[in-house]
Design a protein around this motif. Sequence first.
Motif, PDB file in Angstrom:
ATOM      1  N   LYS A  78      -0.162   3.750 -14.695  1.00 64.14           N
ATOM      2  CA  LYS A  78       1.273   3.452 -14.632  1.00 64.14           C
ATOM      3  C   LYS A  78       1.429   2.040 -14.101  1.00 64.14           C
ATOM      4  CE  LYS A  78       2.796   7.579 -15.725  1.00 64.14           C
ATOM      5  NZ  LYS A  78       3.458   7.801 -16.966  1.00 64.14           N
ATOM      6  N   PHE A  79       1.983   1.160 -14.923  1.00 63.38           N
ATOM      7  CA  PHE A  79       2.028  -0.258 -14.585  1.00 63.38           C
ATOM      8  C   PHE A  79       2.900  -0.559 -13.378  1.00 63.38           C
ATOM      9  CE2 PHE A  79       3.744  -4.571 -15.033  1.00 63.38           C
ATOM     10  CZ  PHE A  79       2.557  -5.287 -15.010  1.00 63.38           C
ATOM     11  N   ARG A  80       4.114  -0.008 -13.332  1.00 66.24           N
ATOM     12  CA  ARG A  80       5.061  -0.360 -12.272  1.00 66.24           C
ATOM     13  C   ARG A  80       4.497  -0.091 -10.867  1.00 66.24           C
ATOM     14  NH1 ARG A  80       9.313   1.678  -9.211  1.00 66.24           N
ATOM     15  NH2 ARG A  80      11.107   0.309  -9.050  1.00 66.24           N
ATOM     16  N   PRO A  81       4.005   1.126 -10.565  1.00 67.06           N
ATOM     17  CA  PRO A  81       3.470   1.339  -9.211  1.00 67.06           C
ATOM     18  C   PRO A  81       2.217   0.509  -8.935  1.00 67.06           C
ATOM     19  CG  PRO A  81       3.387   3.385 -10.501  1.00 67.06           C
ATOM     20  CD  PRO A  81       4.060   2.353 -11.333  1.00 67.06           C
ATOM     21  N   TRP A  82       1.418   0.282  -9.969  1.00 74.29           N
ATOM     22  CA  TRP A  82       0.214  -0.538  -9.798  1.00 74.29           C
ATOM     23  C   TRP A  82       0.611  -1.974  -9.446  1.00 74.29           C
ATOM     24  CZ3 TRP A  82      -1.873  -4.724 -12.554  1.00 74.29           C
ATOM     25  CH2 TRP A  82      -3.206  -5.042 -12.228  1.00 74.29           C
ATOM     26  N   LEU A  83       1.623  -2.499 -10.130  1.00 72.14           N
ATOM     27  CA  LEU A  83       2.101  -3.855  -9.854  1.00 72.14           C
ATOM     28  C   LEU A  83       2.697  -3.942  -8.454  1.00 72.14           C
ATOM     29  CD1 LEU A  83       2.667  -6.757 -10.800  1.00 72.14           C
ATOM     30  CD2 LEU A  83       4.841  -5.908 -11.753  1.00 72.14           C
ATOM     31  N   TYR A  84       3.420  -2.914  -8.046  1.00 70.82           N
ATOM     32  CA  TYR A  84       3.995  -2.882  -6.699  1.00 70.82           C
ATOM     33  C   TYR A  84       2.890  -3.010  -5.647  1.00 70.82           C
ATOM     34  CZ  TYR A  84       6.134  -1.146  -2.431  1.00 70.82           C
ATOM     35  OH  TYR A  84       6.549  -1.019  -1.133  1.00 70.82           O
ATOM     36  N   VAL A  85       1.819  -2.241  -5.806  1.00 68.05           N
ATOM     37  CA  VAL A  85       0.710  -2.285  -4.851  1.00 68.05           C
ATOM     38  C   VAL A  85       0.017  -3.647  -4.905  1.00 68.05           C
ATOM     39  CG1 VAL A  85      -1.545  -1.281  -4.281  1.00 68.05           C
ATOM     40  CG2 VAL A  85       0.386   0.216  -4.830  1.00 68.05           C
ATOM     41  N   LEU A  86      -0.151  -4.188  -6.100  1.00 67.40           N
ATOM     42  CA  LEU A  86      -0.751  -5.519  -6.248  1.00 67.40           C
ATOM     43  C   LEU A  86       0.085  -6.558  -5.490  1.00 67.40           C
ATOM     44  CD1 LEU A  86      -2.904  -7.321  -7.787  1.00 67.40           C
ATOM     45  CD2 LEU A  86      -1.106  -7.651  -9.491  1.00 67.40           C
ATOM     46  N   ALA A  87       1.399  -6.505  -5.645  1.00 64.31           N
ATOM     47  CA  ALA A  87       2.286  -7.459  -4.971  1.00 64.31           C
ATOM     48  C   ALA A  87       2.223  -7.274  -3.457  1.00 64.31           C
ATOM     49  CB  ALA A  87       3.721  -7.282  -5.473  1.00 64.31           C
ATOM     50  N   LYS A  88       2.270  -6.039  -3.002  1.00 62.81           N
ATOM     51  CA  LYS A  88       2.224  -5.759  -1.563  1.00 62.81           C
ATOM     52  C   LYS A  88       0.911  -6.270  -0.968  1.00 62.81           C
ATOM     53  CE  LYS A  88       1.285  -1.663   0.117  1.00 62.81           C
ATOM     54  NZ  LYS A  88       1.303  -0.271   0.519  1.00 62.81           N
ATOM     55  N   ASN A  89      -0.200  -5.967  -1.628  1.00 67.48           N
ATOM     56  CA  ASN A  89      -1.502  -6.421  -1.131  1.00 67.48           C
ATOM     57  C   ASN A  89      -1.612  -7.939  -1.131  1.00 67.48           C
ATOM     58  OD1 ASN A  89      -2.313  -3.807  -0.661  1.00 67.48           O
ATOM     59  ND2 ASN A  89      -3.470  -3.628  -2.552  1.00 67.48           N
ATOM     60  N   HIS A  90      -1.049  -8.573  -2.144  1.00 68.64           N
ATOM     61  CA  HIS A  90      -1.053 -10.040  -2.204  1.00 68.64           C
ATOM     62  C   HIS A  90      -0.331 -10.609  -0.981  1.00 68.64           C
ATOM     63  CE1 HIS A  90      -0.811 -14.073  -4.014  1.00 68.64           C
ATOM     64  NE2 HIS A  90       0.389 -14.099  -3.468  1.00 68.64           N
ATOM     65  N   CYS A  91       0.832 -10.064  -0.692  1.00 67.59           N
ATOM     66  CA  CYS A  91       1.626 -10.543   0.450  1.00 67.59           C
ATOM     67  C   CYS A  91       0.886 -10.320   1.766  1.00 67.59           C
ATOM     68  CB  CYS A  91       2.978  -9.837   0.488  1.00 67.59           C
ATOM     69  SG  CYS A  91       4.051 -10.248  -0.912  1.00 67.59           S
ATOM     70  N   LEU A  92       0.329  -9.130   1.929  1.00 67.20           N
ATOM     71  CA  LEU A  92      -0.381  -8.825   3.173  1.00 67.20           C
ATOM     72  C   LEU A  92      -1.593  -9.732   3.361  1.00 67.20           C
ATOM     73  CD1 LEU A  92      -0.189  -4.924   3.137  1.00 67.20           C
ATOM     74  CD2 LEU A  92       1.058  -6.491   4.649  1.00 67.20           C
ATOM     75  N   MET A  93      -2.331  -9.973   2.295  1.00 63.59           N
ATOM     76  CA  MET A  93      -3.507 -10.841   2.397  1.00 63.59           C
ATOM     77  C   MET A  93      -3.089 -12.277   2.712  1.00 63.59           C
ATOM     78  SD  MET A  93      -6.060  -8.946   2.262  1.00 63.59           S
ATOM     79  CE  MET A  93      -7.350 -10.167   2.201  1.00 63.59           C
TER      80      MET A  93
END
Length: 192
Positions: A78-93
């Motif tokens: 599922k693209f939308r939740p995967w993208l959400y996690v990618l964005a969140k992890n990017h910000c946290l890193m």
Amino acid sequence: MKLRLFTPKAETSTDEALLAHYQASGDLQILGVLYSRYTELVYGVCLKYFKQEETAADAVMDIFEELVQKAQKHEVDKFRPWLYVLAKNHCLMRLRKAGQNFTVSFDPGFMYSLELMHPEEEDPNDQEITLKRLENCIERLPDQQKDCVRMFYFEDRSYKDIAEGMSLDLSIVRSHIQNGRRNLKNCVGTPT
């Protein structure tokens, strides 16, 4: 005879069809159409973490560049939740690299055990040391425990999703997460 790739009509295609087309062709226009559907979501996530519009807007562009690479390598259901996690992890890193303090809260209502484990409560001045210790401790967990803990806490996946994805019984997943939390609590409490 030349084989033609199926080219979906971008505006009406599902996220998964567009992603599959991008993965097969590498066509950045298709990925751009898909990403444009969620730029407001990604911007909202970035704004939540960075609290500055300009920094959040820059991060939206950085995440697209990261997406170009990661969308080719990862299997995405599922693209939308995967993208959400990618964005969140990017910000946290990015915050972590900048040395900024941040906290991530977990809702105990979604946990199998209500036993609290929050390393920051012990020594709030050593957050970076605690985060590094936590990362090292996660790496020491047995493989299935490590995978379950990462999927549950870092990818926001449910027990059911994890069980299906790993072909495990739901009770085994619960056990791995509960044991993983206990092992992490013990490990983080002990200096490495």
